[in-house]
Design a protein around this motif. Structure first.
Motif, PDB file in Angstrom:
ATOM      1  N   VAL A 112       0.878  -1.169   0.000  1.00  0.00           N
ATOM      2  CA  VAL A 112       0.000   0.000   0.000  1.00  0.00           C
ATOM      3  C   VAL A 112       0.916   1.219   0.000  1.00  0.00           C
ATOM      4  CG1 VAL A 112      -1.667   1.313   1.369  1.00  0.00           C
ATOM      5  CG2 VAL A 112      -1.869  -1.179   1.219  1.00  0.00           C
ATOM      6  N   CYS A 113       0.663   2.171  -0.892  1.00  0.00           N
ATOM      7  CA  CYS A 113       1.468   3.401  -0.918  1.00  0.00           C
ATOM      8  C   CYS A 113       0.774   4.456  -0.073  1.00  0.00           C
ATOM      9  CB  CYS A 113       1.623   3.914  -2.342  1.00  0.00           C
ATOM     10  SG  CYS A 113       2.726   2.901  -3.319  1.00  0.00           S
ATOM     11  N   VAL A 114       1.497   5.023   0.855  1.00  0.00           N
ATOM     12  CA  VAL A 114       0.983   6.128   1.657  1.00  0.00           C
ATOM     13  C   VAL A 114       1.592   7.399   1.080  1.00  0.00           C
ATOM     14  CG1 VAL A 114       0.991   7.174   3.946  1.00  0.00           C
ATOM     15  CG2 VAL A 114       0.593   4.715   3.702  1.00  0.00           C
ATOM     16  N   LEU A 115       0.742   8.291   0.603  1.00  0.00           N
ATOM     17  CA  LEU A 115       1.220   9.497  -0.080  1.00  0.00           C
ATOM     18  C   LEU A 115       1.276  10.638   0.930  1.00  0.00           C
ATOM     19  CD1 LEU A 115      -1.005   9.084  -3.282  1.00  0.00           C
ATOM     20  CD2 LEU A 115       1.176   7.982  -2.710  1.00  0.00           C
ATOM     21  N   LEU A 131      -1.461   9.892 -10.379  1.00  0.00           N
ATOM     22  CA  LEU A 131      -2.012   8.598  -9.986  1.00  0.00           C
ATOM     23  C   LEU A 131      -2.459   7.904 -11.268  1.00  0.00           C
ATOM     24  CD1 LEU A 131      -4.216   9.818  -6.981  1.00  0.00           C
ATOM     25  CD2 LEU A 131      -1.829   9.050  -6.960  1.00  0.00           C
ATOM     26  N   ILE A 146       1.555   4.559  -9.285  1.00  0.00           N
ATOM     27  CA  ILE A 146       1.959   5.905  -8.846  1.00  0.00           C
ATOM     28  C   ILE A 146       3.138   6.327  -9.721  1.00  0.00           C
ATOM     29  CG2 ILE A 146       2.839   7.275  -6.905  1.00  0.00           C
ATOM     30  CD1 ILE A 146       0.192   6.001  -6.157  1.00  0.00           C
ATOM     31  N   VAL A 174       5.152  12.808  -5.928  1.00  0.00           N
ATOM     32  CA  VAL A 174       4.159  12.071  -6.719  1.00  0.00           C
ATOM     33  C   VAL A 174       3.674  13.001  -7.829  1.00  0.00           C
ATOM     34  CG1 VAL A 174       1.907  10.927  -6.699  1.00  0.00           C
ATOM     35  CG2 VAL A 174       3.463  10.656  -4.754  1.00  0.00           C
ATOM     36  N   GLN A 202      -3.586  -0.003  -4.089  1.00  0.00           N
ATOM     37  CA  GLN A 202      -4.221   0.713  -2.972  1.00  0.00           C
ATOM     38  C   GLN A 202      -3.254   1.777  -2.469  1.00  0.00           C
ATOM     39  OE1 GLN A 202      -7.383  -1.092  -0.581  1.00  0.00           O
ATOM     40  NE2 GLN A 202      -5.886  -2.690  -0.284  1.00  0.00           N
ATOM     41  N   ALA A 203      -3.759   2.990  -2.298  1.00  0.00           N
ATOM     42  CA  ALA A 203      -2.935   4.081  -1.769  1.00  0.00           C
ATOM     43  C   ALA A 203      -3.782   4.891  -0.800  1.00  0.00           C
ATOM     44  CB  ALA A 203      -2.450   4.975  -2.907  1.00  0.00           C
ATOM     45  N   THR A 241       4.682   1.396   1.648  1.00  0.00           N
ATOM     46  CA  THR A 241       5.705   2.351   1.208  1.00  0.00           C
ATOM     47  C   THR A 241       5.183   3.759   1.471  1.00  0.00           C
ATOM     48  OG1 THR A 241       6.491   0.891  -0.532  1.00  0.00           O
ATOM     49  CG2 THR A 241       7.008   3.208  -0.792  1.00  0.00           C
ATOM     50  N   LEU A 262      -8.126   4.373  -3.937  1.00  0.00           N
ATOM     51  CA  LEU A 262      -7.535   5.516  -3.219  1.00  0.00           C
ATOM     52  C   LEU A 262      -8.336   5.783  -1.957  1.00  0.00           C
ATOM     53  CD1 LEU A 262      -5.383   7.813  -3.245  1.00  0.00           C
ATOM     54  CD2 LEU A 262      -7.183   9.282  -4.189  1.00  0.00           C
ATOM     55  N   CYS A 284       0.700  -0.185  -8.064  1.00  0.00           N
ATOM     56  CA  CYS A 284       0.086  -0.059  -6.735  1.00  0.00           C
ATOM     57  C   CYS A 284      -1.433  -0.021  -6.887  1.00  0.00           C
ATOM     58  CB  CYS A 284       0.621   1.241  -6.106  1.00  0.00           C
ATOM     59  SG  CYS A 284      -0.366   1.922  -4.818  1.00  0.00           S
TER      60      CYS A 284
END
Ligand code: GLY
Length: 370
Positions: A9-12, A175, A186, A172, A202-203, A33, A322, A200
């Motif tokens: 899961v990417c955390v922005l 998306l 991403i 970033v 899910q973010a 990440t 998202l 990715c």
């Protein structure tokens, strides 16, 4: 696309919300990440760390959310301290809100929850309080946490110890969506200037005041706040004082964090201004005249992520895959515990209970549409 991170899961955003969400996801065994452009500008390093749903005079669903988070904070902090081996500086110091008149006091949205203080009671709680304050409310249940020096650091270390991967200095750019509109990647520029595409599905958007730059439909805008800190004698102030326009938050070691201007027209204009600093100085002199002579240690500013109703944006976002954890305005530190829990639960498909479901509904991103 880089396939190695496909299951992560990417955390922005690597501010308080990003770290708190990443931590809860990692505790649930999820690979994460965190992609962050410039962590030093995160509101988590700027805020005073008040845990103050009552002293802030919240009402309606925002008060419900704040109270639900306050209740979770001791357990949340224990998890962070256990995972990091570092203290977070949680203090149940109580917060005093002073008023000039009983009419102003009784009109305060949370008046019925506080303990009423007369002038003698005020002087007992805040020795040296300025003479213009005749009455007040004490909220024993509200407190503070040392977000700038302790909580952020403890969360960083807790995340790293649980295997969270960090990309600092990475911006970033976009998306990516697949043909069905689902998030699939991403597109970013790394700190070394390379453009990369991470696969990715899910973010979580935790980009604070900058959230709209990535997802233009989100009604998030910056409200600048200027702050300073003073070194007072240890134990000179035991309670937080929450005055109109200025508050004083005493840390364990006598450092007093003073906030904050609320500048809606400043946009992302960086820097201190003489007017902003004067406003804080006037507030200090009015609330605690003796503190006006204590030496200033630091002065700084930041950007609160605000929304039209000043409540956060939580739950699923405008594109499938998202999730949102942004727009917490003045209450990010308070709301980090419940935001992290609800968001990690949503991403991991844990069914929310009825109260959590109601909160997620109340703070959905498109609630402003007619
Ligand atoms: N939480 C107080 C502020 O945003 O100034």
């Amino acid at each position: 696309m880089t396939a190695a991170s496909a299951s992560a899961v990417c955390v922005l955003g690597g501010g308080l919300m990003g770290l708190a969400v990443a931590h809860q996801l990692a505790r649930r065994g999820q690979s994460v990440t965190v992609i962050s452009r410039r962590r030093s500008e995160a509101a988590g390093f700027v805020a005073a760390g008040m845990l103050a749903p009552h002293a802030e005079g919240l009402s309606g669903e925002l008060l419900d959310l704040g109270q639900a988070s306050l209740e979770r904070i001791p357990r949340w902090v224990a998890q962070i301290e256990g995972d990091s081996g570092l203290g977070c500086g949680l203090r149940t110091s109580g917060i005093v809100v002073p008023f000039r008149t009983a009419t102003e006091r009784d009109a305060y949205p949370t008046a019925s929850i506080g303990q009423t203080l007369d002038r003698i009671g005020l002087e007992r709680e805040i020795p040296g309080l300025g003479p213009e304050w005749s009455t007040g409310l004490l909220f024993e249940q509200d407190g503070q946490i040392d977000n700038r020096r302790q909580l952020m650091r403890a969360l960083e270390r807790a995340c790293v110890s649980l295997g969270v991967h960090f990309m600092e200095g990475a911006e970033v750019l976009d998306l990516e969506r697949d043909s069905t509109g689902q998030l699939c990647g991403i597109h970013l520029r790394s700190a070394e200037g390379e453009q990369q595409q991470l696969s990715c599905w899910q973010a979580v958007l935790c980009s604070g005041a900058w959230s709209q730059q990535l997802v233009p439909q989100l009604p998030v805008f910056p409200v600048k706040g200027q702050m300073l800190s003073l070194q007072g004698p240890r134990e000179a102030l035991k309670r937080v004082i929450f005055g109109p326009g200025t508050y004083l938050v005493p840390r364990e070691d006598g450092l007093i964090v003073v906030g904050a201007t609320s500048e809606r027209d400043a946009g992302f204009a960086e820097g201190l201004t003489p007017d902003g600093q004067k406003q804080l100085q006037t507030g200090i002199a009015s609330l605690l005249p003796k503190a006006a002579g204590w030496p200033p240690m630091e002065r700084w500013w930041g950007f609160r992520p605000c929304t039209p109703d000043e409540g956060p944006l939580l739950g699923p976002g405008p594109l499938p895959g998202l999730w949102l954890a942004c727009g917490h305005h003045r209450n990010g530190v308070l709301l980090a515990a419940i935001t992290a829990e609800l968001t990690a639960g949503g991403v991991m498909k844990e069914p929310p209970n009825a109260a959590e479901e109601a909160l997620l509904r109340a703070f959905r991103w498109n609630r402003f549409e007619n």
